[in-house]
Design a protein around this motif. Structure first.
Motif, PDB file in Angstrom:
ATOM      1  N   GLU A 172       0.122   7.990  10.458  1.00 18.73           N
ATOM      2  CA  GLU A 172      -0.090   8.575   9.138  1.00 18.73           C
ATOM      3  C   GLU A 172       0.750   7.891   8.060  1.00 18.73           C
ATOM      4  O   GLU A 172       0.506   8.074   6.867  1.00 18.73           O
ATOM      5  N   ALA A 173       1.728   7.118   8.479  1.00 20.30           N
ATOM      6  CA  ALA A 173       2.549   6.354   7.541  1.00 20.30           C
ATOM      7  C   ALA A 173       3.078   5.129   8.264  1.00 20.30           C
ATOM      8  O   ALA A 173       3.259   5.133   9.485  1.00 20.30           O
ATOM      9  N   ASP A 193       0.857  -1.181   0.000  1.00 21.68           N
ATOM     10  CA  ASP A 193       0.000   0.000   0.000  1.00 21.68           C
ATOM     11  C   ASP A 193       0.897   1.236   0.000  1.00 21.68           C
ATOM     12  O   ASP A 193       1.398   1.662   1.039  1.00 21.68           O
ATOM     13  N   LYS A 194       1.078   1.833  -1.163  1.00 26.84           N
ATOM     14  CA  LYS A 194       2.010   2.960  -1.297  1.00 26.84           C
ATOM     15  C   LYS A 194       1.481   4.238  -0.656  1.00 26.84           C
ATOM     16  O   LYS A 194       2.247   5.195  -0.468  1.00 26.84           O
ATOM     17  N   THR A 195       0.195   4.249  -0.332  1.00 26.20           N
ATOM     18  CA  THR A 195      -0.329   5.442   0.346  1.00 26.20           C
ATOM     19  C   THR A 195       0.143   5.507   1.793  1.00 26.20           C
ATOM     20  O   THR A 195      -0.034   6.544   2.448  1.00 26.20           O
ATOM     21  N   LYS A 196       0.741   4.427   2.278  1.00 23.42           N
ATOM     22  CA  LYS A 196       1.254   4.396   3.659  1.00 23.42           C
ATOM     23  C   LYS A 196       2.775   4.509   3.707  1.00 23.42           C
ATOM     24  O   LYS A 196       3.385   4.291   4.743  1.00 23.42           O
ATOM     25  N   MET A 248       2.981   7.301  -2.340  1.00 29.11           N
ATOM     26  CA  MET A 248       1.902   8.284  -2.275  1.00 29.11           C
ATOM     27  C   MET A 248       1.569   8.745  -0.861  1.00 29.11           C
ATOM     28  O   MET A 248       0.580   9.433  -0.642  1.00 29.11           O
ATOM     29  N   GLY A 249       2.398   8.375   0.099  1.00 29.08           N
ATOM     30  CA  GLY A 249       2.161   8.801   1.475  1.00 29.08           C
ATOM     31  C   GLY A 249       2.587  10.246   1.704  1.00 29.08           C
ATOM     32  O   GLY A 249       2.791  11.000   0.747  1.00 29.08           O
ATOM     33  N   GLY A 293       5.801   7.228   2.798  1.00 27.39           N
ATOM     34  CA  GLY A 293       6.028   8.627   2.459  1.00 27.39           C
ATOM     35  C   GLY A 293       7.495   8.960   2.265  1.00 27.39           C
ATOM     36  O   GLY A 293       8.385   8.128   2.508  1.00 27.39           O
ATOM     37  N   ASN A 304       4.384  13.597   1.887  1.00 28.59           N
ATOM     38  CA  ASN A 304       5.526  13.986   1.059  1.00 28.59           C
ATOM     39  C   ASN A 304       5.745  15.486   1.159  1.00 28.59           C
ATOM     40  O   ASN A 304       4.884  16.270   0.774  1.00 28.59           O
TER      41      ASN A 304
END
Length: 480
Positions: A249-250, A164-167, A221-222, A169, A224
């Motif tokens: 948040e990450a 999960d690249k949203t996690k 995508m976390g 950063g 940045n």
């Protein structure tokens, strides 16, 4: 609060030195080298008095929640000794100097003609040829250091595609930004007019672009952004990245600093500040922290990047855990652009707060990777602040990585964090070289000239920057 001491916010030598027996001081004005007189009518700024309240609250216990424990699972760098971590640290252990005469531009007419300049840098396998030719070196170093850190953490392209690249950063800062890109753009404007300015002028100059480019290339995508706090930049990034993980948040943060300011513009600027050593006849001996004959810092460059990860995430994916980040702190002198507070409250309180955040007592710390820039006032100011916090220094050792690689500015804390972690994992401290005539007041073992065996219990790494920015981070060996 811990005690107060004369401290250096950035390591530059803009501070009073005690002279004579009558308590009088001769002030080094900002912009003056030793021996020059300061113009009348410009008194040295005085610190606003801030009362330090004694704390009755004991340091908190160490974090036990695996979601909030932050571990180091990868490291990457670009340095004057290359881009391999083990080679970098072995060179440090050997006491090898990476300082030499500048050949990137003609510095023969400059009063300072040497630096920790990186040579034979290769981005092959990390940056495609077209972008490689366009990029400022600051961002080239960032991309290579960041991607090498991801590889070291077993987070290569194939692995990342399944996560999960949203996690995940990125938080890599720079003190100076893309100074080559900026200088080239200004030169084009002056010589040829606005139509000759490249469209990459602004994107490759602004300080956030390292984090942005690394995320674009890897799809992360976390959170940045970038932080720019001069020579304290990388530590600020570590501190903030860890807090993002602690808050959930990450899960993983790619964090550190990058810099490439060994350019005509960059070197000229620091020459104008009268901050640099001018030992042109012996460049390899110019950076000499705590030595009586030091005369200023030596510029360096590179990048230093850590993969910071929650223990839960690291265990879930079976990552190799290198060390643990226990805590950190950031403070401001709130005093002057370049001069540190004369009472040292900013630095000593930063060290104390970092230990409180880490949940350790001063007695547990037995290694300090010091900021130690080799400036007249800065080295002793930092030493005095350390002495205020650590009452018993009989088992404490401190060293200066900059004695061999120079001062990497925004990248300094990143490179020194890696050196600190390698000290933890190898049990060997690199020397502080050029220790020929140690200041008589320095009572802590500075590991002079020869590496030393030392089992690190708790380590701190200090970084201070222009603007009064102070930052301290705490690392320990990982124990489940």
């Amino acid at each position: 609060m811990a005690g107060m001491a004369a401290a250096c916010s950035s390591g530059v030598m803009f501070r009073a030195r005690e002279l004579g027996s009558n308590g009088a001081s001769l002030f080094q004005c900002r912009g003056l080298r030793p021996g020059e007189n300061k113009k009348q009518g410009n008194p040295a700024p005085k610190c606003r008095k801030i009362k330090a309240m004694a704390s009755t609250v004991s340091a908190p216990k160490r974090e036990t929640d695996p979601k909030k424990r932050v571990v180091i699972t990868g490291m990457g760098l670009v340095s004057v000794f290359g881009s391999d971590i083990d080679t970098f640290y072995n060179k440090l252990l050997e006491g090898e100097s990476g300082i030499s005469l500048i050949d990137r531009f003609d510095a023969s007419k400059f009063p300072v003609q040497f630096a920790g300049q990186i040579r034979n840098f290769s981005s092959e396998g990390y940056i495609d040829g077209k972008n490689d030719r366009r990029l400022d070196d600051t961002w080239r170093y960032c991309l290579v250091g960041g991607k090498r850190a991801l590889e070291d953490a077993n987070l290569g392209t194939e692995v990342l595609e399944k996560m999960d690249k949203t996690k995940i950063g990125v938080l890599v800062g720079s003190g100076m930004g893309g100074i080559s890109a900026f200088s080239a753009g200004v030169e084009a404007l002056v010589q040829k007019g606005y139509k000759k300015i490249t469209p990459f002028f602004i994107p490759y100059s602004i300080t956030n672009m390292g984090s942005a480019l690394l995320a674009i290339d890897t799809g992360l995508m976390g959170p940045n952004y970038s932080i720019s706090t001069a020579c304290a930049t990388a530590n600020y990034c570590f501190f903030s990245a860890a807090n993002l993980i602690r808050r959930g948040e990450a899960d993983i943060m790619v964090a550190g600093g990058t810099e490439a300011a060994i350019t005509a513009t960059g070197v000229s600027g620091f020459i104008a500040c009268r901050a640099l050593s001018q030992r042109n006849d012996e460049p390899h001996k110019a950076s000499r922290p705590w030595d009586k004959n030091r005369d200023g810092f030596v510029m360096g460059e590179g990048s230093g990047v850590l993969i910071m990860e929650s223990l839960e995430s690291a265990m879930r994916r079976g990552a190799n855990i290198i060390a643990e980040y226990l805590g950190g702190a950031i403070t401001c002198d709130a005093h002057h652009m370049t001069d540190p507070r004369s009472d040292g409250l900013g630095v000593s309180s930063c060290i104390t707060k970092s230990l409180q955040d880490a949940g350790v007592s001063p007695e547990e710390v037995n290694y300090v990777n010091a900021h130690a820039t080799s400036t007249l006032a800065g080295d002793m100011a930092e030493f005095n602040a350390i002495k205020k916090v650590f009452k018993d220094t009989s088992e404490l050792k401190m060293n200066g990585t900059k004695s061999m690689i120079g001062h990497g500015l925004g990248a300094a804390g990143g490179l020194e964090a890696i050196a600190t972690i390698k000290a933890i994992t190898t049990g060997w401290l690199h020397p502080t070289i050029n220790q020929d005539n140690l200041e008589s007041d320095v009572s802590i073992d500075t590991v002079p000239n020869v590496m030393k065996k030392h089992e690190v219990n708790v380590a701190i790494s200090n970084s201070f920057g222009f603007g009064g920015h102070n930052s301290v981070v705490v690392f320990v060996p990982f124990t489940p």
